[in-house]
Design a protein around this motif. Structure first.
Motif, short mmCIF file in Angstrom:
data_model
loop_
_atom_site.label_atom_id
_atom_site.label_comp_id
_atom_site.label_asym_id
_atom_site.label_seq_id
_atom_site.Cartn_x
_atom_site.Cartn_y
_atom_site.Cartn_z
N VAL A 1 -56.14 -56.83 -28.43
CA VAL A 1 -55.84 -55.76 -29.62
C VAL A 1 -57.27 -55.49 -30.07
N LEU A 2 -58.49 -56.24 -29.89
CA LEU A 2 -59.98 -55.80 -30.16
C LEU A 2 -60.14 -54.25 -29.60
N ARG A 3 -59.66 -54.33 -28.23
CA ARG A 3 -60.09 -53.23 -27.49
C ARG A 3 -59.03 -52.06 -27.39
N MET A 4 -57.89 -52.24 -28.26
CA MET A 4 -56.84 -51.24 -28.38
C MET A 4 -57.40 -50.15 -29.29
N GLU A 5 -56.79 -48.98 -29.18
CA GLU A 5 -57.26 -47.83 -29.95
C GLU A 5 -56.66 -48.04 -31.58
#
Lengths: 199, 199
Positions: free
Chosen positions: B32-36
């Motif tokens: 999630v941390l790396r999602m847009e």
């Protein structure tokens, strides 16, 4: 037939997560439907908060909600040692051990020509900046024991040794509790190579 | 050591979902941390929306965001047949088949004395209300082929037959594409019992 739109959207969001297919996503969405509203709202807030309230520590590049992060703020640690890891998860694994008392540097990745990740895409410049004064005496390279991790360790070792800093690599060998019979050849050969005198 | 609070909270929320342990939860949280950011916000909105915008259809008790639900609104269907299922998921499975043209009734559960679920805890009263006028001629019981589903089907059958309505049960037998060798005895015996003349 379709699911009602709110459910369909949630299923779609769940399927974007790694390892979650459409069936699991549907099961999770229906579970959410039965959860207490407070818990669901907490979940939604946690999602947004992770994106909005986290950033990289200006010293060690770990993911943090305070700057500097809690580890860099901790003055009781040994400032002469920095342990270099790829990800926050690795740092957490090392901290769980409760034995390492130095500071960390989180590269946020590893050099991987296959994925087009070179030294400039990970936090190496930030690491070099920390080595400017003569405080740090040892750099422990704890990148993963795979191709990318080894390549990154090799690169850092060559880059940093000229500074006159001791550069070490965590040991490879048989995992404790493992079975020699099932170890692959590379691990076995590393285990032999790294053998030590018994005292 | 701990994760920064926003990550820890998200990991905690993920672990509340069925089948997700702490390791998977951590992996999802870091994903999630790396999602847009937009996708994360959509995810959060979808979660809350599922709780806030869905309710039971006042006719068939299916989960819906409009009342009556889209199926009950569809006047082209055959109003003399109602197919009774346990969950919205079952209804979706039947609709995917694109062959059934009647209406549905979603019980939102099955009778299960073990879990303390009696006829009053599922949407049986709502079903009886729909049988008041003489429109419905057949009730197809498509509850699950397990103990709870069978008990529910049996209960409904006894309850509704006196109304003079035809009550049928979906067939048990070997799944298409299955292997006779691997079928359990109960399924085999049901398959034999339900055998039909070839024409």
């Amino acid at each position: 037939m379709y699911y009602p739109e709110p459910i369909a959207k949630l299923i779609d969001s769940f399927t974007r997560l790694p390892g979650i297919g459409p069936k699991t996503a549907a099961r999770l969405a229906f579970h959410v439907l039965r959860m207490e509203e407070d818990n669901v709202i907490d979940f939604a807030k946690a999602l947004v908060s992770v994106k909005r309230n986290l950033f990289y520590c200006s010293i060690c590049c770990n993911i943090t909600d305070t700057d500097p992060c809690s580890i860099c703020q901790d003055k009781s640690r040994n400032e002469t040692v920095i342990c270099v890891v790829q990800e926050t998860k690795d740092l957490v694994a090392l901290e769980r051990m409760k034995e390492f008392n130095g500071y960390y540097h989180v590269l946020q990745g590893a050099i991987s020509p296959m994925e087009g990740i070179g030294p400039d895409q990970i936090k190496i410049a930030e690491l070099l900046r920390r080595l400017g004064d003569d405080t740090v005496k040892e750099l422990i390279l704890a990148t993963n024991p795979n191709i990318e991790g080894e390549a990154t360790a090799m690169y850092l070792s060559r880059l940093i040794k000229p500074f006159g800093i001791r550069v070490t690599r965590i040991a490879h060998g048989l995992p404790v509790g493992g079975d020699l019979e099932y170890a692959d050849e590379v691990t076995l050969s590393k285990a032999l190579e790294g053998r030590r005198e018994l005292d």
